[in-house]
Write an enzyme that holds these catalytic residues in place. Sequence first.
Site: not given
Ligand SMILES: NC(=O)C1=CN([C@@H]2O[C@H](COP(=O)(O)OP(=O)(O)OC[C@H]3O[C@@H](n4cnc5c(N)ncnc54)[C@H](O)[C@@H]3O)[C@@H](O)[C@H]2O)C=CC1
Ligand SMILES: O=C([O-])CC(=O)C(=O)O
Length: 347
Positions: A183, A210
């Site tokens: 953010d 967030h």
């Molecule tokens: N805090 C923030 O600003 C942001 C948060 N996110 C969040 O981050 C998370 C991941 O996003 P991506 O990497 O794009 O998703 P993705 O689906 O590409 O990767 C997630 C990974 O987590 C793994 N996974 C699932 N269950 C698991 C477990 N029990 N133990 C270990 N690994 C496990 C999957 O195998 C996969 O490799 C989502 O919840 C998304 O919303 C995404 C962008 C910004």
């Molecule tokens: O928007 C989403 O779902 C992933 C996230 O938290 C971000 O990009 O800020």
Amino acid sequence: MKASILRSVRSAVSRSSSSNRLLSRSFATESVPERKVAVLGAAGGIGQPLALLMKLNPLVSKLALYDIAGTPGVAADVGHVNTRSEVTGYVGEEQLGKALEGSDVVIIPAGVPRKPGMTRDDLFNINAGIVKSLCTAIAKYCPNALINMISNPVNSTVPIAAEVFKKAGTYDEKKLFGVTTLDVVRAKTFYAGKANVPVAEVNVPVIGGHAGITILPLFSQATPRANLSDDTIVALTKRTQDGGTEVVEAKAGKGSATLSMAYAGALFADACLKGLNGVPDVVECSFVQSTITELPFFASKVKLGKNGVESVLDLGPLSDFEKEGLEKLKPELKASIEKGIQFANAN
Ligand SMILES: NC(=O)C1=CN([C@@H]2O[C@H](COP(=O)(O)OP(=O)(O)OC[C@H]3O[C@@H](n4cnc5c(N)ncnc54)[C@H](O)[C@@H]3O)[C@@H](O)[C@H]2O)C=CC1
Ligand SMILES: O=C([O-])CC(=O)C(=O)O
């Protein structure tokens, strides 16, 4: 001896201090303390580029990459990069303990991302359980680590983690962080564009939580100062709040922000490591246990130190528009926090 170690740490760390340098430096770091970082969800969209960025960080000596599938390949690949840290891949629950043991910082991007039309809260049903089981293992294998929670909905997953740690008797509020750095990264980029100032010099605090309107950028405190109209501030605020959705829609079903998130996650983990290493005046925004509002968790500027949170900083003066935004976000943020607490205690 101690003083000379600290001097070397400070100089190594100051050499790696800017975000650009974080990505480009690899140098001898013999007197920098050993630090193990674990990434849980390391084979995912965020996990892979984040693993690479942490491999480029000279403050890391051991990098543990854990996922339920695919980590041996990611670890073999990233492990060939000629920087300080030793990389190990761990796959499947039976290897989770080994991945966590001895970790100083655990970064959690494990869980499902959004598709167009979904809110972050729509991820709760799947991600809450994932976060709960990972935090149960953290309490067992590395109870003293700093936790960087990326998995959404952050407004609920951080309270879930807190409850799991409380039940295990390991909760230390100074060590649990919801990563809201993206953010801040967005607010800086969007502000620099409108204010026509060099983006590298921009600072903008982002408070609240967030998700949607719980993300509240404080453009009245942005530096360098610029004379932006009220309409521009309203538009910048909305774009920052909707930044995640902008990426989700542009990716059209192929997930959410991964590359900018990996960058933001690497910046925040770097700040945590600097704090642990005794670098003074490390300040980042993060969603932490807080008493600066009536809500039990709140994102604001936090000073990082040798034990994690050293202090939660005051919000500073808010404009009338920001004061209104703050009051508007509280009911949604409160409900998301309570939902997380209830889940952790009911399951
Ligand atoms: N805090 C923030 O600003 C942001 C948060 N996110 C969040 O981050 C998370 C991941 O996003 P991506 O990497 O794009 O998703 P993705 O689906 O590409 O990767 C997630 C990974 O987590 C793994 N996974 C699932 N269950 C698991 C477990 N029990 N133990 C270990 N690994 C496990 C999957 O195998 C996969 O490799 C989502 O919840 C998304 O919303 C995404 C962008 C910004
Ligand atoms: O928007 C989403 O779902 C992933 C996230 O938290 C971000 O990009 O800020």
